[in-house]
Enzyme design. Structure first.
Site, mmCIF file in Angstrom:
data_model
loop_
_atom_site.group_PDB
_atom_site.id
_atom_site.type_symbol
_atom_site.label_atom_id
_atom_site.label_comp_id
_atom_site.label_asym_id
_atom_site.label_seq_id
_atom_site.Cartn_x
_atom_site.Cartn_y
_atom_site.Cartn_z
ATOM 1 N N ALA A 1 3.447 6.033 -2.621
ATOM 2 C CA ALA A 1 4.416 6.745 -2.836
ATOM 3 C C ALA A 1 4.210 6.866 -4.599
ATOM 4 O O ALA A 1 4.848 7.890 -5.469
ATOM 5 C CB ALA A 1 5.924 5.882 -2.917
ATOM 6 N N GLY B 1 0.930 -1.441 -0.318
ATOM 7 C CA GLY B 1 -0.182 0.108 0.085
ATOM 8 C C GLY B 1 0.904 1.121 -0.396
ATOM 9 O O GLY B 1 0.681 2.197 -0.900
ATOM 10 N N CYS B 2 1.942 1.113 0.776
ATOM 11 C CA CYS B 2 2.785 2.659 0.935
ATOM 12 C C CYS B 2 3.731 3.057 -0.522
ATOM 13 O O CYS B 2 3.773 3.835 -0.825
ATOM 14 C CB CYS B 2 3.496 2.325 1.730
ATOM 15 N N THR B 3 3.920 1.447 -1.135
ATOM 16 C CA THR B 3 4.497 1.913 -1.831
ATOM 17 C C THR B 3 3.122 2.036 -3.355
ATOM 18 O O THR B 3 4.079 3.165 -4.132
ATOM 19 C CB THR B 3 5.726 0.097 -2.811
#
Length: 154
Positions: free
Chosen positions: A49, A44-46
């Site tokens: 970003a 999710g964070c990738t």
């Protein structure tokens, strides 16, 4: 407990980033998107970003700087930036000073266990340092587009 409030000036802060020590006052005269995320290089964070990365030119056109914040180390951030070709700054907040200021530390369920972690959240600060919008506990799909739409409507 959050120390920031919609419609009020955000207290000045200083933090370590992949670009050295930075402060809120460094961004006077610009809009600032400060986004808090749980962990570098997780799915999710990738995606989040990458979504900011892919629209960075549109944010820049709107006089807006993007900064990501997590508790990861500067080394982890540098690896994440290099691997994902991120054109924006990442703040390392291992002591959770910024996380506490913005009230993003929450108890979350991870594999059936209660763990303390960052609730995915984004804050929009205007040119005068006033918090004009916040998104808390958000979902990644479509979020970055919503942030950009909000900025364009200002």
């Amino acid at each position: 407990m959050s120390q920031v409030e919609l419609g009020k000036k955000v207290p000045d802060w200083t933090a370590e980033s992949n670009n050295g020590t930075i402060s809120l006052r460094d961004f006077a005269g610009k809009r600032l998107v400060l986004y808090f995320y749980p962990k570098d290089s997780t799915p999710g964070c990738t995606t989040q970003a990458q979504n900011f990365r892919d629209l960075v030119t549109e944010f820049t056109t709107e006089n807006t700087v993007i900064i990501g914040v997590s508790r990861d180390s500067l080394k982890s951030h540098q690896n994440f930036i290099t691997k994902q070709e991120l054109p924006f700054t990442l703040i390392s907040d291992p002591d959770e000073k910024l996380c506490e200021m913005f009230g993003v530390m929450k108890m979350k369920n991870m594999y059936g266990k209660q763990v303390r972690g960052i609730e995915r959240s984004t804050f929009l600060i205007n040119e005068e340092g006033v918090l004009v919008q916040e998104w808390r506990g958000l979902k990644v799909p479509g979020h970055v587009d919503k942030v950009l739409e909000t900025i364009k409507a200002l």
